[in-house]
Design a protein around this motif. Structure first.
Motif, PDB file in Angstrom:
ATOM      1  N   GLU A 119       0.014  10.493  -3.706  1.00 34.41           N
ATOM      2  CA  GLU A 119       0.049   9.051  -3.959  1.00 34.41           C
ATOM      3  C   GLU A 119       1.414   8.626  -4.488  1.00 34.41           C
ATOM      4  O   GLU A 119       1.956   7.587  -4.077  1.00 34.41           O
ATOM      5  CB  GLU A 119      -1.033   8.651  -4.966  1.00 34.41           C
ATOM      6  N   GLU A 120       1.961   9.426  -5.395  1.00 32.82           N
ATOM      7  CA  GLU A 120       3.267   9.110  -5.964  1.00 32.82           C
ATOM      8  C   GLU A 120       4.349   9.154  -4.893  1.00 32.82           C
ATOM      9  O   GLU A 120       5.256   8.317  -4.865  1.00 32.82           O
ATOM     10  CB  GLU A 120       3.574  10.113  -7.084  1.00 32.82           C
ATOM     11  N   THR A 177      -0.572  21.052  -1.545  1.00 31.70           N
ATOM     12  CA  THR A 177      -0.267  20.047  -0.518  1.00 31.70           C
ATOM     13  C   THR A 177      -1.484  19.641   0.299  1.00 31.70           C
ATOM     14  O   THR A 177      -1.826  18.459   0.385  1.00 31.70           O
ATOM     15  CB  THR A 177       0.840  20.558   0.414  1.00 31.70           C
ATOM     16  N   VAL A 178      -2.134  20.591   0.942  1.00 33.82           N
ATOM     17  CA  VAL A 178      -3.222  20.254   1.859  1.00 33.82           C
ATOM     18  C   VAL A 178      -4.404  19.651   1.105  1.00 33.82           C
ATOM     19  O   VAL A 178      -4.918  18.576   1.464  1.00 33.82           O
ATOM     20  CB  VAL A 178      -3.666  21.488   2.671  1.00 33.82           C
ATOM     21  N   GLY A 179      -4.849  20.320   0.052  1.00 32.55           N
ATOM     22  CA  GLY A 179      -6.005  19.831  -0.686  1.00 32.55           C
ATOM     23  C   GLY A 179      -5.791  18.467  -1.305  1.00 32.55           C
ATOM     24  O   GLY A 179      -6.654  17.580  -1.215  1.00 32.55           O
ATOM     25  N   GLU A 180      -4.621  18.245  -1.902  1.00 30.69           N
ATOM     26  CA  GLU A 180      -4.344  16.966  -2.558  1.00 30.69           C
ATOM     27  C   GLU A 180      -4.135  15.841  -1.548  1.00 30.69           C
ATOM     28  O   GLU A 180      -4.547  14.702  -1.773  1.00 30.69           O
ATOM     29  CB  GLU A 180      -3.119  17.094  -3.462  1.00 30.69           C
ATOM     30  N   THR A 181      -3.511  16.156  -0.424  1.00 31.84           N
ATOM     31  CA  THR A 181      -3.290  15.122   0.589  1.00 31.84           C
ATOM     32  C   THR A 181      -4.614  14.720   1.234  1.00 31.84           C
ATOM     33  O   THR A 181      -4.866  13.524   1.454  1.00 31.84           O
ATOM     34  CB  THR A 181      -2.298  15.611   1.659  1.00 31.84           C
ATOM     35  N   GLU A 182      -5.474  15.697   1.526  1.00 32.19           N
ATOM     36  CA  GLU A 182      -6.780  15.364   2.097  1.00 32.19           C
ATOM     37  C   GLU A 182      -7.647  14.605   1.088  1.00 32.19           C
ATOM     38  O   GLU A 182      -8.382  13.693   1.462  1.00 32.19           O
ATOM     39  CB  GLU A 182      -7.479  16.638   2.569  1.00 32.19           C
ATOM     40  N   TYR A 190      -8.973  11.131   2.376  1.00 31.53           N
ATOM     41  CA  TYR A 190     -10.348  11.107   2.870  1.00 31.53           C
ATOM     42  C   TYR A 190     -11.433  11.079   1.795  1.00 31.53           C
ATOM     43  O   TYR A 190     -12.585  10.789   2.104  1.00 31.53           O
ATOM     44  CB  TYR A 190     -10.580  12.322   3.773  1.00 31.53           C
ATOM     45  N   GLU A 191     -11.063  11.354   0.556  1.00 32.64           N
ATOM     46  CA  GLU A 191     -12.064  11.353  -0.512  1.00 32.64           C
ATOM     47  C   GLU A 191     -11.867  10.179  -1.464  1.00 32.64           C
ATOM     48  O   GLU A 191     -12.763   9.360  -1.634  1.00 32.64           O
ATOM     49  CB  GLU A 191     -12.012  12.686  -1.267  1.00 32.64           C
ATOM     50  N   ASP A 192     -10.694  10.080  -2.058  1.00 35.04           N
ATOM     51  CA  ASP A 192     -10.435   8.983  -2.997  1.00 35.04           C
ATOM     52  C   ASP A 192     -10.083   7.676  -2.295  1.00 35.04           C
ATOM     53  O   ASP A 192     -10.205   6.606  -2.891  1.00 35.04           O
ATOM     54  CB  ASP A 192      -9.290   9.360  -3.945  1.00 35.04           C
ATOM     55  N   GLY A 193      -9.606   7.771  -1.054  1.00 36.51           N
ATOM     56  CA  GLY A 193      -9.186   6.562  -0.340  1.00 36.51           C
ATOM     57  C   GLY A 193      -7.942   5.928  -0.922  1.00 36.51           C
ATOM     58  O   GLY A 193      -7.691   4.736  -0.733  1.00 36.51           O
ATOM     59  N   ALA A 194      -7.117   6.732  -1.623  1.00 38.10           N
ATOM     60  CA  ALA A 194      -5.889   6.195  -2.214  1.00 38.10           C
ATOM     61  C   ALA A 194      -4.813   5.968  -1.160  1.00 38.10           C
ATOM     62  O   ALA A 194      -3.910   5.140  -1.343  1.00 38.10           O
ATOM     63  CB  ALA A 194      -5.369   7.149  -3.285  1.00 38.10           C
ATOM     64  N   LEU A 195      -4.892   6.714  -0.058  1.00 36.12           N
ATOM     65  CA  LEU A 195      -3.965   6.562   1.059  1.00 36.12           C
ATOM     66  C   LEU A 195      -4.767   6.248   2.313  1.00 36.12           C
ATOM     67  O   LEU A 195      -5.915   6.670   2.448  1.00 36.12           O
ATOM     68  CB  LEU A 195      -3.148   7.844   1.272  1.00 36.12           C
ATOM     69  N   VAL A 196      -4.137   5.549   3.241  1.00 31.11           N
ATOM     70  CA  VAL A 196      -4.827   5.181   4.474  1.00 31.11           C
ATOM     71  C   VAL A 196      -3.864   5.328   5.648  1.00 31.11           C
ATOM     72  O   VAL A 196      -2.678   5.007   5.552  1.00 31.11           O
ATOM     73  CB  VAL A 196      -5.375   3.736   4.396  1.00 31.11           C
ATOM     74  N   ARG A 197      -4.389   5.861   6.745  1.00 36.59           N
ATOM     75  CA  ARG A 197      -3.592   6.008   7.976  1.00 36.59           C
ATOM     76  C   ARG A 197      -3.918   4.834   8.887  1.00 36.59           C
ATOM     77  O   ARG A 197      -5.054   4.677   9.334  1.00 36.59           O
ATOM     78  CB  ARG A 197      -3.915   7.340   8.661  1.00 36.59           C
ATOM     79  N   PRO A 241       0.031   3.673   0.901  1.00 39.55           N
ATOM     80  CA  PRO A 241      -0.872   3.471  -0.229  1.00 39.55           C
ATOM     81  C   PRO A 241      -1.889   2.391   0.144  1.00 39.55           C
ATOM     82  O   PRO A 241      -1.524   1.366   0.722  1.00 39.55           O
ATOM     83  CB  PRO A 241       0.063   2.995  -1.350  1.00 39.55           C
ATOM     84  N   THR A 242      -3.152   2.603  -0.155  1.00 38.27           N
ATOM     85  CA  THR A 242      -4.190   1.662   0.266  1.00 38.27           C
ATOM     86  C   THR A 242      -3.945   0.265  -0.279  1.00 38.27           C
ATOM     87  O   THR A 242      -4.245  -0.733   0.393  1.00 38.27           O
ATOM     88  CB  THR A 242      -5.572   2.180  -0.177  1.00 38.27           C
ATOM     89  N   GLY A 243      -3.354   0.163  -1.460  1.00 37.43           N
ATOM     90  CA  GLY A 243      -3.057  -1.141  -2.024  1.00 37.43           C
ATOM     91  C   GLY A 243      -2.039  -1.937  -1.242  1.00 37.43           C
ATOM     92  O   GLY A 243      -1.877  -3.141  -1.474  1.00 37.43           O
ATOM     93  N   LEU A 244      -1.359  -1.288  -0.302  1.00 39.14           N
ATOM     94  CA  LEU A 244      -0.345  -1.966   0.508  1.00 39.14           C
ATOM     95  C   LEU A 244      -0.908  -2.453   1.839  1.00 39.14           C
ATOM     96  O   LEU A 244      -0.199  -3.067   2.638  1.00 39.14           O
ATOM     97  CB  LEU A 244       0.830  -1.014   0.754  1.00 39.14           C
TER      98      LEU A 244
END
Length: 395
Positions: free
Chosen positions: A34-35, A65-70, A74-81, A93-96
């Motif tokens: 996220e950072e 890397t892999v666990g935190e990015t996933e 896909y779990e916290d929804g903090a990032l979105v593709r 970032p989902t807020g964007l």
């Protein structure tokens, strides 16, 4: 100062800014995906592996890397593709989400829907009312499922499987499936996003998911906010850089620059811009640094004018014919070579520009290759857009 009274920011300082703000120098590495995404504004998401590789290059503890990015995706929804600038898939970032959609998505979405309807009409396919029915049914099915592949949605809405001939009689004639084209349009419109893929983190077989709720923003205000964020991470940049990265018209770029009170500076390429208050000198990292960045990395692809960090003579080996960058090796703010992964998992690299490089640089690059191999593990990485050096090294 130059003749116009503007402060000159030279190549050395631009590389200092890149090292720190792009999270590449060792001391500047981040604690979470996220950072990293927040610092860079966007990670290229066309190639699924590239997102993880870009994060891993900047994460203080690369083993996560892999666990935190996933988790973030896909779990916290903090990032979105989702689709963003230049009709390209990014991770934000989902807020964007609202800012990206209002600043770049709406214009592209209107064009893409019109193109789909035109192509279907030319092929004698059903009309817009029919497409609206299918769309509403597919979105309802996706809401029930939470996430699904196109094939799974087609089991709920069989009309998604219908096909039509595109560009009949032309050399590029092809058969298109409604699901493929419609989901693409819905993605640009901000109604659906890419969900967790089938398989591992390197898989490109994505599920689809409903887009997160977001307010509808004024396009001008959204453009100003997106430009402010990007210039904070990547400034200074020229008008050409900004127009290329955003995909906007030059009038839109200039309007956004005025809205945020951007300050003009002098660059070797001409006039550049930084956010208000960012004209002061920036000292470089305390220690020299090396990085192995993936294909389509947001730093390597961040500017249209790249001579200050990438020698023109290196481009034929590091880019494909469409302008997509392959895996790159960096030393102290400039690209000095490329890397690849072989079939047995070995990370191999080659220096193409050895000017000023010595034993310290080679040792640091080798250490980064070992660091990369340690968390990639048994995964095998083949860039979606392959370049001459990557093909040669991987063989």
């Amino acid at each position: 100062m130059n003749d116009a009274g503007r402060r000159h920011i030279g190549t050395a300082e631009r590389r200092h800014r890149l090292a720190l703000r792009q999270r590449l120098a060792g001391a500047a590495r981040a604690g979470s995906p996220e950072e990293i995404a927040d610092s860079l504004v966007a990670l290229h998401g066309t190639d699924p592996a590239a997102v993880h590789l870009a994060v891993g290059a900047r994460l203080a503890d690369a083993t996560k890397t892999v666990g935190e990015t996933e988790r973030a995706l896909y779990e916290d929804g903090a990032l979105v593709r989702m689709h963003g600038m230049r009709h390209t898939v990014f991770v934000f970032p989902t807020g964007l989400t609202a800012v990206v959609h209002a600043s770049t998505g709406r214009t592209v979405a209107a064009r893409e829907r019109a193109r789909l309807l035109k192509n279907m009409a030319a092929a004698g396919a059903p009309d817009a009312a029919w497409l609206t029915e299918v769309e509403e049914s597919a979105l309802a099915a996706l809401a029930r499922r939470g996430q699904a592949t196109a094939a799974e949605l087609a089991r709920d809405e069989p009309r998604l499987k219908e096909q039509y001939v595109y560009a009949a009689g032309k050399s590029y004639e092809g058969v298109h499936t409604v699901s493929t084209q419609l989901l693409r349009v819905l993605g640009v419109e901000g109604k659906v996003v890419r969900g967790r893929p089938l398989g591992s983190w390197t898989s490109s077989q994505f599920r689809w998911a409903p887009a997160p709720d977001h307010p509808e923003l004024d396009p001008g205000e959204a453009q100003a906010e997106l430009l402010r964020r990007w210039l904070t991470a990547c400034g200074p940049a020229t008008e050409d850089d900004l127009k290329w990265w955003t995909g906007w018209r030059v009038t839109e770029v200039r309007r956004a620059l005025t809205a945020i009170g951007a300050e003009a500076v002098s660059l070797d390429e001409g006039t550049g811009y930084v956010v208000s208050g960012d004209t002061g000198p920036v000292a470089g990292p305390a220690e020299p640094w090396a990085a192995l960045l993936p294909a389509l990395d947001p730093t390597a692809m961040g500017w249209q004018q790249r001579d200050w960090y990438l020698a023109p003579e290196l481009r034929p080996m590091l880019f494909d014919r469409s302008g997509n960058v392959g895996p790159t090796v960096w030393w102290n703010g400039r690209v000095v070579g490329g890397w690849a992964q072989r079939a047995d998992g070995e990370i191999v690299w080659r220096i193409l520009d050895d000017e000023g490089l010595g034993r310290e640089a080679e040792s640091a690059i080798a250490a980064e290759a070992e660091r990369l191999a340690s968390w990639v593990g048994t995964a095998r990485i083949t860039p979606r857009f392959r370049t001459p050096l990557e093909r040669e090294l991987s063989a």
